[in-house]
Write an enzyme that holds these catalytic residues in place. Structure first.
Site, short mmCIF file in Angstrom:
data_model
loop_
_atom_site.label_atom_id
_atom_site.label_comp_id
_atom_site.label_asym_id
_atom_site.label_seq_id
_atom_site.Cartn_x
_atom_site.Cartn_y
_atom_site.Cartn_z
N HIS A 112 38.94 48.65 31.82
CA HIS A 112 39.03 47.91 30.57
C HIS A 112 38.56 48.77 29.39
O HIS A 112 37.57 48.46 28.72
CB HIS A 112 38.22 46.62 30.65
CG HIS A 112 38.97 45.52 31.33
ND1 HIS A 112 38.38 44.41 31.87
CD2 HIS A 112 40.31 45.35 31.55
CE1 HIS A 112 39.30 43.62 32.39
NE2 HIS A 112 40.47 44.17 32.22
N CYS A 115 30.10 53.06 34.95
CA CYS A 115 29.39 52.74 36.19
C CYS A 115 30.02 53.55 37.33
O CYS A 115 31.04 54.22 37.15
CB CYS A 115 29.46 51.25 36.48
SG CYS A 115 31.15 50.67 36.83
N GLU A 123 39.55 40.64 38.26
CA GLU A 123 38.70 40.82 39.45
C GLU A 123 38.54 39.49 40.18
O GLU A 123 38.67 39.42 41.41
CB GLU A 123 37.32 41.35 39.05
CG GLU A 123 36.37 41.48 40.24
CD GLU A 123 34.94 41.76 39.85
OE1 GLU A 123 34.04 41.20 40.50
OE2 GLU A 123 34.71 42.54 38.89
N CYS A 164 36.86 49.14 43.18
CA CYS A 164 35.42 49.38 43.28
C CYS A 164 34.91 48.85 44.62
O CYS A 164 35.25 47.72 45.01
CB CYS A 164 34.70 48.67 42.13
SG CYS A 164 32.89 48.70 42.28
#
Length: 276
Positions: free
Chosen positions: A40, A12, A124, A94
Site C-alpha cells: 500500500h 516492516c 488482507e 507476509c
C-alpha cells in the site's frame, strides 16, 4: 526545530520481503505482474512498474510469464486460479498473514464461529475470510462485537495490523458471548512496536507527521492513535503535501511512517523538516 524520528518507521519485515522478492523476480522474468498492488504505497508501486512489474486486478487478466502474490495475500479461490493458470507463482504473502489464513481454516473446520478483528473491506481480511468454511464475522470494534449472537464456540483472530488494545477489547466481549473461546493473537509484533513508539513520541512533541499511503490501514491507524493522544497530527503520502504553516510555534515534531512506506519518502520529508 527538534525532530524525533521513530526507529520503527518504514518497511516492516513482510513488506521488505515482498518488495525484495518482486525486484529479484524482475531480473529473471521478461514479463511480470502482481495480483493487486504489491504493497500500500503508490510511490513504491510506481517504482515496481518502472522495473516492469505491472499490476493486474484479476487472474484472468494476467498475461505475463509470472505473477507475484502481494504481501496482503489473495483469496483461496484466487490462489487456486493462479495454480491453474500455468504461470510461475512468486508467493510474497507476509508469513504473518499466512498464519492468520491457516488459523481461520482450522477454527472454522473445528466448528467455531470465526471472529476476525479487522476491516471488512481490506484485502488482507477478505483473503483471510476466504479460508473459512463456516460462519464468519468481521468485527471492527467492541461495540460491533456486542451485536454478536451468543455461541457455544467462538474463535478469534486479527488482521495483522490491528491495535492490541482493540483486539483485547473485542476478545473481552467475546468471552461473555461464548462458553468456549479460542484466541490466536495474529497481530504482527512489528505492528505493536510501531504503534507503541508512535504513541510515546506523540506524547513528547507539539506535532506528529505520519507518512504512508492513504490506502494503508496501518498508517491510518498510526495517525489515529497519535490524535487520540491529543497531539496535532498530519497524515501525508509525500513531502510535497507538507504545509510550512503547520509548524508555526512548533519546537518539537515527531515523525513516523507506516509499514509500507519506503525509506526514500521518509528521507525526503526529513530533508524538508530540517529546513524549518
Amino acid at each position: 526545530m527538534e525532530i524525533l524520528l521513530a526507529k520503527s518507521a518504514g518497511f516492516c519485515f513482510g513488506v521488505k520481503r515482498a518488495t525484495q522478492m518482486a525486484f529479484d523476480a524482475s531480473d529473471n522474468f521478461k514479463s511480470l505482474q502482481s495480483l493487486g498492488p504489491l504493497i500500500h504505497s503508490p510511490q513504491m508501486v510506481k517504482k515496481l512498474e518502472d522495473r516492469g512489474i505491472r499490476v493486474c486486478q484479476r487472474v484472468e487478466d494476467a498475461d505475463g510469464e509470472a505473477i507475484v502474490v502481494r504481501s496482503h495475500g489473495v483469496t483461496a479461490g484466487e490462489f487456486v486460479e493462479l495454480q491453474g493458470s500455468g504461470k510461475t507463482i512468486i508467493d510474497a504473502t507476509c508469513p504473518f498473514v499466512t498464519k492468520a489464513q491457516k488459523y481461520a481454516a482450522e477454527l472454522s473446520r473445528d466448528g467455531y464461529l470465526l471472529v476476525i478483528v479487522g476491516e471488512a473491506h481490506h484485502p488482507e481480511v477478505q483473503g483471510i475470510v476466504s479460508y473459512a468454511s463456516g460462519e464468519v464475522a468481521v468485527i471492527a470494534s467492541a461495540e460491533e462485537a456486542g451485536e454478536l449472537p451468543k455461541s457455544r464456540k467462538i474463535g478469534v483472530i486479527a488482521q495483522t495490523t490491528q491495535s492490541f488494545e482493540n483486539f483485547r477489547a473485542i476478545v473481552g466481549v467475546c468471552l461473555d458471548k461464548s462458553r468456549q473461546l479460542k484466541i490466536h493473537n495474529t497481530i504482527c509484533d512489528a505492528t505493536s512496536v510501531r504503534q507503541e513508539e508512535a504513541v510515546s513520541i506523540a506524547g513528547q512533541v507539539d506535532l506528529m507527521l505520519v507518512v504512508g499511503g492513504y490506502n494503508s490501514a496501518n498508517t491510518t491507524r498510526l495517525a489515529n492513535l497519535c490524535r487520540d493522544k491529543g497531539t496535532a497530527t498530519y497524515h501525508v503520502e509525500t513531502a510535497g503535501e507538507i504545509d510550512r504553516r503547520w509548524f508555526e510555534g512548533v519546537s518539537r515534531v515527531g515523525l513516523t511512517a507506516g509499514a509500507s512506506t519506503p525509506q526514500f519518502l521518509i528521507d525526503e520529508i526529513m530533508e524538508i523538516l530540517r529546513t524549518f
